[in-house]
Design an enzyme around this catalytic site. Sequence first.
Site, short mmCIF file in Angstrom:
data_model
loop_
_atom_site.label_atom_id
_atom_site.label_comp_id
_atom_site.label_asym_id
_atom_site.label_seq_id
_atom_site.Cartn_x
_atom_site.Cartn_y
_atom_site.Cartn_z
N VAL A 1 -3.20 9.83 -7.40
CA VAL A 1 -2.37 10.47 -6.38
C VAL A 1 -0.93 10.45 -6.89
O VAL A 1 -0.42 9.40 -7.30
CB VAL A 1 -2.47 9.75 -5.02
CG1 VAL A 1 -1.53 10.36 -4.00
CG2 VAL A 1 -3.92 9.80 -4.52
N LEU B 1 0.81 -1.21 0.00
CA LEU B 1 0.00 0.00 0.00
C LEU B 1 0.84 1.26 0.00
O LEU B 1 1.89 1.34 0.65
CB LEU B 1 -0.92 0.00 1.22
CG LEU B 1 -1.86 -1.20 1.39
CD1 LEU B 1 -2.73 -1.00 2.63
CD2 LEU B 1 -2.71 -1.42 0.15
N HIS B 2 0.37 2.26 -0.74
CA HIS B 2 0.99 3.58 -0.77
C HIS B 2 -0.11 4.63 -0.59
O HIS B 2 -1.29 4.29 -0.36
CB HIS B 2 1.78 3.81 -2.06
CG HIS B 2 1.02 3.51 -3.32
ND1 HIS B 2 -0.07 4.25 -3.72
CD2 HIS B 2 1.17 2.52 -4.25
CE1 HIS B 2 -0.54 3.77 -4.85
NE2 HIS B 2 0.19 2.72 -5.20
N GLY C 1 -1.69 6.41 -2.60
CA GLY C 1 -2.81 6.26 -3.52
C GLY C 1 -3.86 5.30 -2.97
O GLY C 1 -5.07 5.58 -3.02
N HIS C 2 -3.41 4.16 -2.45
CA HIS C 2 -4.35 3.22 -1.84
C HIS C 2 -5.05 3.83 -0.63
O HIS C 2 -6.26 3.64 -0.43
CB HIS C 2 -3.61 1.95 -1.39
CG HIS C 2 -3.00 1.14 -2.48
ND1 HIS C 2 -1.65 0.99 -2.62
CD2 HIS C 2 -3.57 0.45 -3.49
CE1 HIS C 2 -1.40 0.23 -3.66
NE2 HIS C 2 -2.54 -0.10 -4.22
N GLY D 1 -8.87 3.13 -8.30
CA GLY D 1 -8.10 4.30 -8.68
C GLY D 1 -8.19 4.59 -10.17
O GLY D 1 -8.20 3.67 -10.99
N GLU D 2 -8.22 5.86 -10.52
CA GLU D 2 -8.31 6.26 -11.92
C GLU D 2 -6.97 6.14 -12.65
O GLU D 2 -6.92 6.27 -13.87
CB GLU D 2 -8.84 7.69 -12.03
CG GLU D 2 -10.29 7.80 -11.60
CD GLU D 2 -10.83 9.22 -11.66
OE1 GLU D 2 -10.02 10.16 -11.88
OE2 GLU D 2 -12.06 9.40 -11.47
N LYS D 3 -5.88 5.88 -11.91
CA LYS D 3 -4.61 5.65 -12.61
C LYS D 3 -4.73 4.45 -13.54
O LYS D 3 -4.23 4.46 -14.65
CB LYS D 3 -3.46 5.44 -11.62
CG LYS D 3 -2.10 5.27 -12.32
CD LYS D 3 -0.98 5.08 -11.33
CE LYS D 3 -0.98 3.67 -10.78
NZ LYS D 3 -0.57 2.68 -11.83
#
Length: 273
Positions: free
Chosen positions: A167, A24-25, A27-28, A138-140
Amino acid sequence: MQAHSDRMRRQGKTIAFVPTMGFLHEGHLSLLETGKAHGDHLVLSIFVNPTQFAAGEDFASYPKSFEKDAQAAENQGVDVLFAPEATGLYEPGYETYVSLESLPNHLCGIFRPAHFRGVATVVAKLFNIVKPHVAIFGEKDFQQLAVIRRMARDMNFDIKIMGAPIVREPDGLAMSSRNTYLKPEQRPAALSLYKSLVLARQMVAAGETGAAAIIEAARNLIAGFSDTAIDYVAICDPDTLDDMDSLDRPALMALAVRVGTCRLIDNMMLVRP
């Protein structure tokens, strides 16, 4: 997990679900924050799904940090951490898969032809196990989000699918578990993805509407770094992922670039002023 979700539903709880492959980072963690805002019982799954990796990809070496992830989940107020074993999701003789006809035949799906079958299959299974009311992605991974939205509609899942913004690290690099593969000297090359998207946005703001010109400028910028190898740079319809020739409406610019052994993806919406 199914029994627990059934109990929560009987108690009138709204289940928010964030499926991940762990490591996890920030963004998560932003997905978990969104989940807390849209549900009162938060479930995080960690599962590195073997069916979305092809031979020669990084399934065996995919970064893992379960104890650190579990602590981060607790700190974020996660109610349930669901971490199944592969043998629990794919029993011997397993042969049922979820395949979409069109959306996977674009962007990353061209280079990873079995990937989205694996993604759609495991997400459908997780939906049936966790039984959420809302699920956040996530939209990435924009194509993944499009695939899951389409699958949820087509298969009549009574689940709200939400996308959360990309993110980025302070220098603009989109956060990804695979960023750990980058060597320090490859950082400038990795940043070429974000810089090419910013360049595209600037070109659109200046009046450029031709997709070919924008793509060429982005490819030239990225190719200026010796460590890069472009899989694709595309401007497409955000719903169908079909290529667009002209920015006569909002468009998605998406790209995938290999920097050394690391495959990076990024995207940005382009909207005329």
